[in-house]
Scaffold this motif. Structure first.
Motif, mmCIF file in Angstrom:
data_model
loop_
_atom_site.group_PDB
_atom_site.id
_atom_site.type_symbol
_atom_site.label_atom_id
_atom_site.label_comp_id
_atom_site.label_asym_id
_atom_site.label_seq_id
_atom_site.Cartn_x
_atom_site.Cartn_y
_atom_site.Cartn_z
ATOM 1 N N VAL A 311 0.835 -1.207 0.000
ATOM 2 C CA VAL A 311 0.000 0.000 0.000
ATOM 3 C C VAL A 311 0.866 1.251 0.000
ATOM 4 N N HIS A 312 1.879 1.277 0.862
ATOM 5 C CA HIS A 312 2.760 2.439 0.971
ATOM 6 C C HIS A 312 3.398 2.770 -0.370
ATOM 7 N N GLU A 313 3.999 1.775 -1.011
ATOM 8 C CA GLU A 313 4.729 2.041 -2.251
ATOM 9 C C GLU A 313 3.786 2.339 -3.412
ATOM 10 N N LEU A 314 2.619 1.708 -3.431
ATOM 11 C CA LEU A 314 1.672 2.009 -4.502
ATOM 12 C C LEU A 314 1.042 3.384 -4.325
ATOM 13 N N ALA A 315 0.854 3.832 -3.088
ATOM 14 C CA ALA A 315 0.355 5.194 -2.863
ATOM 15 C C ALA A 315 1.307 6.224 -3.456
ATOM 16 N N HIS A 316 2.594 5.903 -3.427
ATOM 17 C CA HIS A 316 3.586 6.804 -4.020
ATOM 18 C C HIS A 316 3.393 6.980 -5.519
ATOM 19 N N GLN A 317 2.739 6.061 -6.187
ATOM 20 C CA GLN A 317 2.561 6.216 -7.629
ATOM 21 C C GLN A 317 1.795 7.498 -7.935
ATOM 22 N N TRP A 318 0.924 7.900 -7.014
ATOM 23 C CA TRP A 318 0.237 9.188 -7.127
ATOM 24 C C TRP A 318 1.034 10.292 -6.422
ATOM 25 N N TYR A 319 1.404 10.021 -5.162
ATOM 26 C CA TYR A 319 2.069 11.018 -4.318
ATOM 27 C C TYR A 319 3.570 10.743 -4.289
ATOM 28 N N GLY A 320 4.290 11.318 -5.252
ATOM 29 C CA GLY A 320 5.731 11.130 -5.347
ATOM 30 C C GLY A 320 6.175 10.835 -6.763
ATOM 31 N N ASP A 321 5.378 10.003 -7.479
ATOM 32 C CA ASP A 321 5.748 9.632 -8.841
ATOM 33 C C ASP A 321 4.978 10.465 -9.867
ATOM 34 N N ASP A 322 3.651 10.418 -9.808
ATOM 35 C CA ASP A 322 2.828 11.259 -10.674
ATOM 36 C C ASP A 322 3.107 12.730 -10.349
ATOM 37 N N VAL A 323 2.860 13.120 -9.119
ATOM 38 C CA VAL A 323 3.241 14.465 -8.649
ATOM 39 C C VAL A 323 4.515 14.311 -7.826
ATOM 40 N N SER A 324 5.602 14.850 -8.345
ATOM 41 C CA SER A 324 6.908 14.706 -7.694
ATOM 42 C C SER A 324 7.286 15.983 -6.965
ATOM 43 N N LEU A 325 8.181 15.855 -6.012
ATOM 44 C CA LEU A 325 8.613 17.021 -5.238
ATOM 45 C C LEU A 325 9.430 17.989 -6.097
ATOM 46 N N LYS A 326 9.374 19.269 -5.744
ATOM 47 C CA LYS A 326 10.184 20.277 -6.438
ATOM 48 C C LYS A 326 11.617 20.254 -5.936
ATOM 49 N N ARG A 327 11.770 20.180 -4.640
ATOM 50 C CA ARG A 327 13.070 20.086 -3.995
ATOM 51 C C ARG A 327 12.971 18.986 -2.951
ATOM 52 N N TRP A 328 14.120 18.427 -2.576
ATOM 53 C CA TRP A 328 14.079 17.294 -1.654
ATOM 54 C C TRP A 328 13.515 17.664 -0.285
ATOM 55 N N LYS A 329 13.482 18.947 0.059
ATOM 56 C CA LYS A 329 12.877 19.337 1.336
ATOM 57 C C LYS A 329 11.373 19.068 1.340
ATOM 58 N N ASP A 330 10.765 18.897 0.157
ATOM 59 C CA ASP A 330 9.327 18.669 0.049
ATOM 60 C C ASP A 330 8.954 17.204 0.210
ATOM 61 N N ILE A 331 9.822 16.415 0.809
ATOM 62 C CA ILE A 331 9.652 14.968 0.928
ATOM 63 C C ILE A 331 8.354 14.585 1.654
ATOM 64 N N TRP A 332 7.791 15.464 2.476
ATOM 65 C CA TRP A 332 6.539 15.160 3.167
ATOM 66 C C TRP A 332 5.422 14.814 2.192
ATOM 67 N N ILE A 333 5.401 15.469 1.036
ATOM 68 C CA ILE A 333 4.359 15.183 0.050
ATOM 69 C C ILE A 333 4.443 13.723 -0.392
ATOM 70 N N ASN A 334 5.627 13.154 -0.392
ATOM 71 C CA ASN A 334 5.779 11.734 -0.710
ATOM 72 C C ASN A 334 5.432 10.861 0.491
ATOM 73 N N GLU A 335 6.171 11.043 1.579
ATOM 74 C CA GLU A 335 6.132 10.066 2.669
ATOM 75 C C GLU A 335 4.946 10.219 3.620
ATOM 76 N N GLY A 336 4.525 11.447 3.876
ATOM 77 C CA GLY A 336 3.377 11.620 4.753
ATOM 78 C C GLY A 336 2.128 10.975 4.182
ATOM 79 N N PHE A 337 1.914 11.138 2.878
ATOM 80 C CA PHE A 337 0.704 10.609 2.259
ATOM 81 C C PHE A 337 0.788 9.100 2.028
ATOM 82 N N ALA A 338 1.983 8.592 1.757
ATOM 83 C CA ALA A 338 2.124 7.137 1.645
ATOM 84 C C ALA A 338 1.870 6.474 2.993
ATOM 85 N N ARG A 339 2.329 7.094 4.071
ATOM 86 C CA ARG A 339 2.047 6.568 5.408
ATOM 87 C C ARG A 339 0.554 6.667 5.715
#
Length: 491
Positions: A311-339
């Motif tokens: 579930v975590h890694e597939l959620a990233h397909q939307w949050y992290g892969d489809d919409v990717s971070l602008k800078r690495w400081k924006d990592i919450w958009i990836n990991e917070g939503f996958a969690r």
């Protein structure tokens, strides 16, 4: 014909009246990783034609890169580690040299004008497992081959690139391996051709993809194919020597289609041409959301099936892969939503609710806990994959849900990937989007939960319907399964 070629060369040359060409920056401008990515151009497509010998770990290839210049360039960098024999820019041989720990500096025969297209061809070979930078390698040998999968970098070990998520591109990856060995990459398998003891696998990723999400798996696999109930093609692969972990891996990863369809109910239509995952026989302990073809370590299944990590890694397909971070400081958009997707799955499975999980996270970390000193909205390079980015990050999402109400919250969850499809975005962009959808001011809430290096006070906790300080909260039933994925991105 010679006249046409000359005219084309003149179009690519710098006019006498133009600004003096200058080198592209050796970094794209991300303060977390100053030398990751490069300035002066934007890549649209990578075409990688490779040949790999698993017995010796030797990789040879030709990378053809389509790019557009963003300044008048006298030279530019690519991020790469292997040995280069030739570079051509728009057909002409270019000078090149290695610099820093992973920079390939290319000087075209003729400077490139801003706004022009460039075709860069790099011929190379090497043994990736012998290469390291900054004291580590992202190329992982297996008993029957190798895997390229890591974050925030893995491309340097197998193809030259502009290695930063802000420069996404499409890919064609074609790999020849000895018969009996397979090559797995992102997207869809376009063709398989065998000749003279070698088999060439050609994969295509037709949607923009960040470089760290490009993956390559070389070895002997059992490959399964199917289609989800919602119509998404699914391709999974399992190393033929997974041993005791094989059953649990399959019991988890073979639910990919089901989970993709379930996540689509929250995040909108699946954004890519295929889904799936692969489990190679590696000794690493993490999983990674490599686009369309998730990488899972066998260790993720050492204690039995683990749908939570899927579930975590597939959620990233939307949050992290489809919409990717602008800078690495924006990592919450990836990991917070996958969690948070794991929390939603827990509720879906009839176990702990998202609120119960949020209450437990809040209550189990006292005010003096270092957990609260990590700021998920800008955790710093050393804290980028700290557990607080995941758990405090998901806690912030629950606080947002309680603030705006379920109707607006779920509209945000589904609308964000749709409205920012295949692009890049920041935490600030997300806050503004949530404000627009909900009609509420959210600056204070985001500051409290994502940027203040202290535990939110009791009043903020009450406002978010979280547990009050000092009130014991029982460990949720699903907690151990969720916590078992805490090291999904640990190198």
């Amino acid at each position: 014909m010679p006249g046409a070629l000359a005219a084309a060369s003149l179009l690519l040359a710098i006019p006498a009246s133009a600004a003096t060409p200058s080198p592209g920056a050796p970094g794209i401008g991300d303060p977390y990783y100053p030398y990751y990515g490069n300035g002066g151009y934007d890549v649209s497509h990578y075409d990688l034609r490779l040949r790999y010998q698993p017995r010796t770990d030797e990789l040879e290839g030709t990378a053809t890169i389509q790019a557009r210049t963003t300044q008048d360039l006298s030279s530019f960098d690519l991020d790469f580690l292997l040995d280069v024999s030739e570079v051509r820019v728009n057909g002409a041989k270019a000078a090149f040299t290695h610099s820093q720990q992973h920079e390939l500096v290319v000087t075209p025969k003729t400077p490139l004008a801003e706004g022009t297209t460039a075709t860069v061809v790099v011929r190379y070979r090497g043994v990736p497992s012998t290469k390291s930078a900054y004291g580590f390698t992202a190329w992982h040998r297996t008993p029957d081959g190798a895997v390229a999968a890591d974050e925030p970098e893995s491309a340097w070990w197998w193809f030259p690139s502009n290695d930063h998520p802000s420069d996404k591109a499409t890919y064609d990856v074609s790999v020849a391996v000895p018969d009996g060995t397979q090559a797995i990459s992102n997207g869809t398998l376009q063709s398989t051709v065998s000749k003279l003891g070698w088999t060439r696998y050609s994969w295509r990723q037709n949607k923009p993809q960040a470089t760290y999400l490009a993956t390559l798996a070389l070895g002997r696999f059992d490959i399964t194919t199917g289609t989800s109930e919602g119509g998404v093609p699914v391709i999974n692969a399992y190393s033929k020597d997974l041993g005791d972990n094989d059953g649990a891996a399959r019991a988890s990863v073979e639910r990919t289609g089901e989970i993709v369809d379930w996540l689509s109910g929250y995040f909108g239509p699946y954004p890519f041409s295929s889904a799936g995952g692969y489990v190679p026989n590696t000794t690493t302990g993490y999983a990674l959301e490599t686009q369309t073809r998730v990488y899972y370590s066998p260790k993720q299944f050492a204690n039995g099936s683990n749908t939570s990590v899927v579930v975590h890694e597939l959620a990233h397909q939307w949050y992290g892969d489809d919409v990717s971070l602008k800078r690495w400081k924006d990592i919450w958009i990836n990991e917070g939503f996958a969690r948070y997707a794991q929390w939603l799955w827990s509720e879906h499975e009839g176990e702990s609710t998202t609120q119960e999980l949020a209450d437990y996270v809040y209550d189990s970390h006292p005010a003096g806990d270092a957990f609260w000193t990590v700021r998920p909205g800008d955790p710093g390079p050393d804290g980028q994959f700290d557990i607080a980015v995941y758990d405090r990050g998901a806690l912030a999402i629950q606080a947002l849900r309680d603030k705006v109400g379920d109707q607006a919250f779920f509209a945000v969850l589904k609308g964000w990937p749709r409205d920012h499809a295949y692009g890049n975005a920041s935490v600030t962009d997300f806050r503004r989007y949530a404000e627009r959808v909900s009609g509420k001011k959210l600056t204070a809430l985001f500051d409290t939960w994502l940027f203040q290096p202290v535990k939110p006070g009791a009043s903020a906790a009450r406002a978010a319907s979280l547990a009050k300080a000092g009130t014991p909260v029982a460990q949720p039933r699903s907690w151990k399964r969720i916590a078992a994925t805490d090291d999904v991105h640990g190198r």
